[in-house]
Design a protein around this motif. Structure first.
Motif, PDB file in Angstrom:
ATOM      1  N   SER A  34       0.861  -1.182   0.000  1.00 42.90           N
ATOM      2  CA  SER A  34       0.000   0.000   0.000  1.00 42.90           C
ATOM      3  C   SER A  34       0.896   1.230   0.000  1.00 42.90           C
ATOM      4  O   SER A  34       1.913   1.270   0.678  1.00 42.90           O
ATOM      5  N   TYR A  35       0.497   2.197  -0.787  1.00 42.87           N
ATOM      6  CA  TYR A  35       1.290   3.407  -0.943  1.00 42.87           C
ATOM      7  C   TYR A  35       0.553   4.582  -0.329  1.00 42.87           C
ATOM      8  O   TYR A  35      -0.677   4.573  -0.225  1.00 42.87           O
ATOM      9  N   PRO A  36       1.300   5.622   0.071  1.00 34.73           N
ATOM     10  CA  PRO A  36       0.647   6.781   0.699  1.00 34.73           C
ATOM     11  C   PRO A  36      -0.354   7.449  -0.234  1.00 34.73           C
ATOM     12  O   PRO A  36      -0.155   7.526  -1.436  1.00 34.73           O
ATOM     13  N   GLU A  37      -1.434   7.911   0.349  1.00 38.05           N
ATOM     14  CA  GLU A  37      -2.450   8.682  -0.348  1.00 38.05           C
ATOM     15  C   GLU A  37      -2.251  10.152   0.008  1.00 38.05           C
ATOM     16  O   GLU A  37      -1.666  10.464   1.046  1.00 38.05           O
ATOM     17  N   PRO A  38      -2.730  11.070  -0.815  1.00 39.17           N
ATOM     18  CA  PRO A  38      -2.574  12.506  -0.504  1.00 39.17           C
ATOM     19  C   PRO A  38      -3.167  12.907   0.843  1.00 39.17           C
ATOM     20  O   PRO A  38      -2.726  13.861   1.454  1.00 39.17           O
ATOM     21  N   THR A  39      -4.158  12.148   1.322  1.00 39.32           N
ATOM     22  CA  THR A  39      -4.794  12.494   2.595  1.00 39.32           C
ATOM     23  C   THR A  39      -4.131  11.843   3.808  1.00 39.32           C
ATOM     24  O   THR A  39      -4.510  12.126   4.938  1.00 39.32           O
ATOM     25  N   ASP A  40      -3.152  10.970   3.578  1.00 38.13           N
ATOM     26  CA  ASP A  40      -2.465  10.319   4.693  1.00 38.13           C
ATOM     27  C   ASP A  40      -1.607  11.326   5.457  1.00 38.13           C
ATOM     28  O   ASP A  40      -1.053  12.255   4.864  1.00 38.13           O
ATOM     29  N   PRO A  41      -1.480  11.128   6.771  1.00 40.65           N
ATOM     30  CA  PRO A  41      -0.615  12.039   7.534  1.00 40.65           C
ATOM     31  C   PRO A  41       0.843  11.887   7.107  1.00 40.65           C
ATOM     32  O   PRO A  41       1.291  10.791   6.762  1.00 40.65           O
ATOM     33  N   LEU A  42       1.566  12.998   7.120  1.00 40.48           N
ATOM     34  CA  LEU A  42       2.970  12.974   6.748  1.00 40.48           C
ATOM     35  C   LEU A  42       3.765  12.138   7.743  1.00 40.48           C
ATOM     36  O   LEU A  42       4.654  11.382   7.373  1.00 40.48           O
ATOM     37  N   PHE A  43       3.439  12.268   9.025  1.00 42.07           N
ATOM     38  CA  PHE A  43       4.080  11.483  10.072  1.00 42.07           C
ATOM     39  C   PHE A  43       3.016  10.577  10.686  1.00 42.07           C
ATOM     40  O   PHE A  43       2.232  11.019  11.519  1.00 42.07           O
ATOM     41  N   PRO A  44       2.965   9.290  10.280  1.00 42.42           N
ATOM     42  CA  PRO A  44       1.903   8.414  10.766  1.00 42.42           C
ATOM     43  C   PRO A  44       2.024   8.076  12.248  1.00 42.42           C
ATOM     44  O   PRO A  44       1.072   7.645  12.857  1.00 42.42           O
ATOM     45  N   SER A  45       3.196   8.259  12.835  1.00 42.03           N
ATOM     46  CA  SER A  45       3.329   8.044  14.273  1.00 42.03           C
ATOM     47  C   SER A  45       3.797   9.354  14.898  1.00 42.03           C
ATOM     48  O   SER A  45       3.795  10.390  14.259  1.00 42.03           O
ATOM     49  N   ASN A  46       4.214   9.310  16.122  1.00 45.74           N
ATOM     50  CA  ASN A  46       4.606  10.512  16.850  1.00 45.74           C
ATOM     51  C   ASN A  46       5.854  11.136  16.222  1.00 45.74           C
ATOM     52  O   ASN A  46       6.940  10.568  16.288  1.00 45.74           O
ATOM     53  N   HIS A  47       5.711  12.308  15.624  1.00 48.82           N
ATOM     54  CA  HIS A  47       6.822  12.951  14.926  1.00 48.82           C
ATOM     55  C   HIS A  47       7.952  13.357  15.872  1.00 48.82           C
ATOM     56  O   HIS A  47       9.114  13.369  15.481  1.00 48.82           O
ATOM     57  N   ILE A  48       7.627  13.642  17.111  1.00 49.19           N
ATOM     58  CA  ILE A  48       8.664  14.025  18.073  1.00 49.19           C
ATOM     59  C   ILE A  48       9.554  12.826  18.377  1.00 49.19           C
ATOM     60  O   ILE A  48      10.786  12.931  18.392  1.00 49.19           O
ATOM     61  N   LYS A  49       8.931  11.668  18.595  1.00 53.72           N
ATOM     62  CA  LYS A  49       9.716  10.449  18.846  1.00 53.72           C
ATOM     63  C   LYS A  49      10.554  10.076  17.622  1.00 53.72           C
ATOM     64  O   LYS A  49      11.695   9.655  17.742  1.00 53.72           O
ATOM     65  N   MET A  50       9.969  10.254  16.431  1.00 59.07           N
ATOM     66  CA  MET A  50      10.711   9.953  15.203  1.00 59.07           C
ATOM     67  C   MET A  50      11.920  10.876  15.062  1.00 59.07           C
ATOM     68  O   MET A  50      13.026  10.432  14.755  1.00 59.07           O
ATOM     69  N   PHE A  51      11.717  12.163  15.312  1.00 56.55           N
ATOM     70  CA  PHE A  51      12.796  13.141  15.208  1.00 56.55           C
ATOM     71  C   PHE A  51      13.897  12.828  16.222  1.00 56.55           C
ATOM     72  O   PHE A  51      15.093  12.807  15.880  1.00 56.55           O
ATOM     73  N   ASN A  52      13.510  12.542  17.458  1.00 55.54           N
ATOM     74  CA  ASN A  52      14.499  12.211  18.484  1.00 55.54           C
ATOM     75  C   ASN A  52      15.244  10.922  18.151  1.00 55.54           C
ATOM     76  O   ASN A  52      16.437  10.803  18.428  1.00 55.54           O
ATOM     77  N   GLY A  53      14.558   9.970  17.538  1.00 59.67           N
ATOM     78  CA  GLY A  53      15.219   8.729  17.118  1.00 59.67           C
ATOM     79  C   GLY A  53      16.277   8.990  16.060  1.00 59.67           C
ATOM     80  O   GLY A  53      17.373   8.427  16.106  1.00 59.67           O
ATOM     81  N   VAL A  54      15.961   9.855  15.105  1.00 57.35           N
ATOM     82  CA  VAL A  54      16.937  10.213  14.067  1.00 57.35           C
ATOM     83  C   VAL A  54      18.141  10.907  14.694  1.00 57.35           C
ATOM     84  O   VAL A  54      19.293  10.593  14.377  1.00 57.35           O
ATOM     85  N   LEU A  55      17.883  11.838  15.598  1.00 52.78           N
ATOM     86  CA  LEU A  55      18.989  12.540  16.267  1.00 52.78           C
ATOM     87  C   LEU A  55      19.862  11.571  17.073  1.00 52.78           C
ATOM     88  O   LEU A  55      21.085  11.669  17.062  1.00 52.78           O
ATOM     89  N   ARG A  56      19.220  10.643  17.749  1.00 56.94           N
ATOM     90  CA  ARG A  56      19.964   9.668  18.560  1.00 56.94           C
ATOM     91  C   ARG A  56      20.826   8.765  17.675  1.00 56.94           C
ATOM     92  O   ARG A  56      22.009   8.556  17.943  1.00 56.94           O
ATOM     93  N   ARG A  57      20.242   8.249  16.586  1.00 54.31           N
ATOM     94  CA  ARG A  57      20.989   7.345  15.695  1.00 54.31           C
ATOM     95  C   ARG A  57      22.145   8.058  14.987  1.00 54.31           C
ATOM     96  O   ARG A  57      23.163   7.437  14.693  1.00 54.31           O
ATOM     97  N   THR A  58      21.993   9.327  14.716  1.00 54.60           N
ATOM     98  CA  THR A  58      23.049  10.075  14.030  1.00 54.60           C
ATOM     99  C   THR A  58      23.996  10.768  15.006  1.00 54.60           C
ATOM    100  O   THR A  58      24.892  11.497  14.585  1.00 54.60           O
ATOM    101  N   LYS A  59      23.753  10.536  16.294  1.00 51.08           N
ATOM    102  CA  LYS A  59      24.581  11.133  17.359  1.00 51.08           C
ATOM    103  C   LYS A  59      24.572  12.664  17.277  1.00 51.08           C
ATOM    104  O   LYS A  59      25.593  13.311  17.469  1.00 51.08           O
ATOM    105  N   LEU A  60      23.414  13.232  16.987  1.00 55.52           N
ATOM    106  CA  LEU A  60      23.257  14.682  16.890  1.00 55.52           C
ATOM    107  C   LEU A  60      22.280  15.234  17.928  1.00 55.52           C
ATOM    108  O   LEU A  60      21.824  16.368  17.811  1.00 55.52           O
TER     109      LEU A  60
END
Length: 141
Positions: A34-60
């Protein structure tokens, strides 16, 4: 920003994370991706947790002074980068819903050695109205 268009288009071509197709070792998988639809949320889960996960994995997660980075800290980066590129400070202030004074005080002060003050402090001339019937591509001789 124009540079975000191509990555966004690539994301639209990827199957959704909730689609089981990403499991590569399932050859006889009956479900189609299944592919994203125009009405789907850009961040399907908690964007704050996703952002913090990226920062943690990149050591930033921490900046050079040891302060925690947040999604709001990207605002500072964005404004500073636009100023360095020579963006009009008044247009930038309007885009970021702040004043030119605040940008000069809190953002431009950090990068004052990188900025061309003559380019920043120039006010654009106001557009004049054309007489009715004159086409925009006609130029006075």
């Amino acid at each position: 920003m124009p540079g975000a268009v191509q990555p966004y288009q690539r994301l639209l071509k990827r199957p959704k994370a909730d689609s089981d197709v990403w499991l590569k070792n399932v050859p006889e998988h009956p479900k189609k991706p299944s592919y994203p639809e125009p009405t789907d949320p850009l961040f399907p889960s908690n964007h704050i947790k996703m952002f913090n996960g990226v920062l943690r994995r990149t050591k930033l997660k921490l900046d050079r002074e040891g302060n925690k980075r947040t999604a709001y800290s990207l605002r500072h980066t964005y404004i500073c980068m636009r100023l360095i590129e020579g963006a009009d400070i008044y247009a930038l202030a309007k885009n970021r819903r702040t004043s030119a004074d605040m940008i000069q005080k809190f953002y431009a002060a950090h990068i004052k050695d990188l900025l061309d003050a003559s380019a920043i402090n120039v006010m654009r001339p106001k557009r004049t109205k054309r007489p009715s019937g004159e086409s925009p591509d006609k130029r006075p001789d």
